[in-house]
Design an enzyme around this catalytic site. Structure first.
Site, PDB file in Angstrom:
ATOM      1  CB  CYS A   1      -0.977  -0.043   1.170  1.00 13.28           C
ATOM      2  SG  CYS A   1      -2.365   1.116   1.019  1.00 13.28           S
TER       3      CYS A   1
ATOM      4  CD  GLU B   1      -0.774  -5.957   5.663  1.00 11.22           C
ATOM      5  OE1 GLU B   1      -0.867  -4.755   5.974  1.00 11.22           O
ATOM      6  OE2 GLU B   1      -0.603  -6.341   4.484  1.00 11.22           O
TER       7      GLU B   1
ATOM      8  CG  HIS C   1      -3.260  -3.454   3.556  1.00 13.20           C
ATOM      9  ND1 HIS C   1      -2.327  -2.990   4.466  1.00 13.20           N
ATOM     10  CD2 HIS C   1      -3.738  -2.363   2.917  1.00 13.20           C
ATOM     11  CE1 HIS C   1      -2.252  -1.669   4.384  1.00 13.20           C
ATOM     12  NE2 HIS C   1      -3.102  -1.266   3.454  1.00 13.20           N
TER      13      HIS C   1
END
Length: 258
Positions: A135, A236, A234
């Site tokens: 990002c 994660e 994202h």
């Protein structure tokens, strides 16, 4: 026994704990050793083997301001398979709450972080270390290489609804033959969307390798054998999605010389 590659993960001094926790977990699962780096927590002595330039709440303020019932409706819409939907009912509300509790309260720029990460990116590229930008990290990687950003994305969504969600509700198309497609598989990829800025013109040596239906760049990477990759979403926050976790495995593998 070969030591685990040391992967630096950048973030802000204030807030950013949710991103750190989830990214560190992804790096550990991939076989690496996460090392937290912020402006006040400088890189430790000894060489890093790879680098993750993390996202930041200042790039996407207010994007988690949805109530849990709205989140449940989004889960129903985005996870058609029963098993994935049941897992999502447990996972995403926890991530939503974690991000709400630990998000950065500062919404302006972060000059100290910009300076730190700029130097880390330049050093990593000069030393040939693998780099993953997430990002804001993708955007800064592009700027360091002389590229430009869209400062506000509202104009891209006049006809196509703008998606803002921690869930993977946006589809992106991957460039055939790219490193990204080799890592995740070539099929279109469902991603989340927590940003309000994005890459405009790719910087030196960087190429757009994923786009959303509006044409907006969703991933960039360097040409050649080096692992230099930036994604607008994202990964994660998608620990149960195998295709997204392959990004971290690819980074750790490259950091270990594989």
């Amino acid at each position: 026994m070969r030591p685990r590659p040391r992967i630096g993960i950048t973030g802000p001094d204030r807030g950013g704990l949710a991103a750190w926790i989830m990214t560190a977990r992804a790096i550990r699962r991939a076989g690496g050793r996460p090392v937290r780096i912020t402006p006040a927590r400088h890189p430790p002595r000894g060489r890093l083997d790879g680098l993750v330039i993390g996202g930041g709440a200042d790039v996407d303020p207010g994007l988690y301001g949805q109530d849990p019932l709205h989140l449940m409706r989004e889960i129903d819409a985005s996870e058609p398979a029963t098993g994935q939907r049941l897992l999502a009912y447990m996972l995403y509300p926890l991530l939503w709450l974690l991000r709400r509790l630990l998000r950065t309260k500062h919404h302006g720029g972060d000059r100290a972080r910009d300076l730190l990460e700029t130097e880390l990116i330049r050093r990593a590229l000069a030393d040939g270390l693998p780099v993953l930008g997430i990002c804001r990290g993708m955007q800064l990687l592009n700027v360091v290489q002389g590229g430009s950003l869209h400062q506000d994305l509202e104009g891209f969504y006049r006809e196509i609804p703008r998606v803002r969600s921690i869930l993977p509700r946006k589809m992106v198309t991957l460039a055939p033959g790219s490193r990204l497609a080799a890592l995740t598989g070539p099929a279109p990829l469902a991603v989340n969307a927590l940003h309000h800025q994005a890459v405009d013109r790719p910087g030196r040596g960087l190429h757009a390798v994923a786009r959303e239906p509006s044409g907006l760049v969703q991933a960039i990477e360097a040409s050649g054998p080096r692992f230099v990759l930036g994604v607008q979403w994202h990964p994660e926050y998608l620990p149960q999605k195998v295709r997204h976790q392959r990004l971290f495995r690819g980074l750790v593998r490259a950091a270990g010389g594989g």
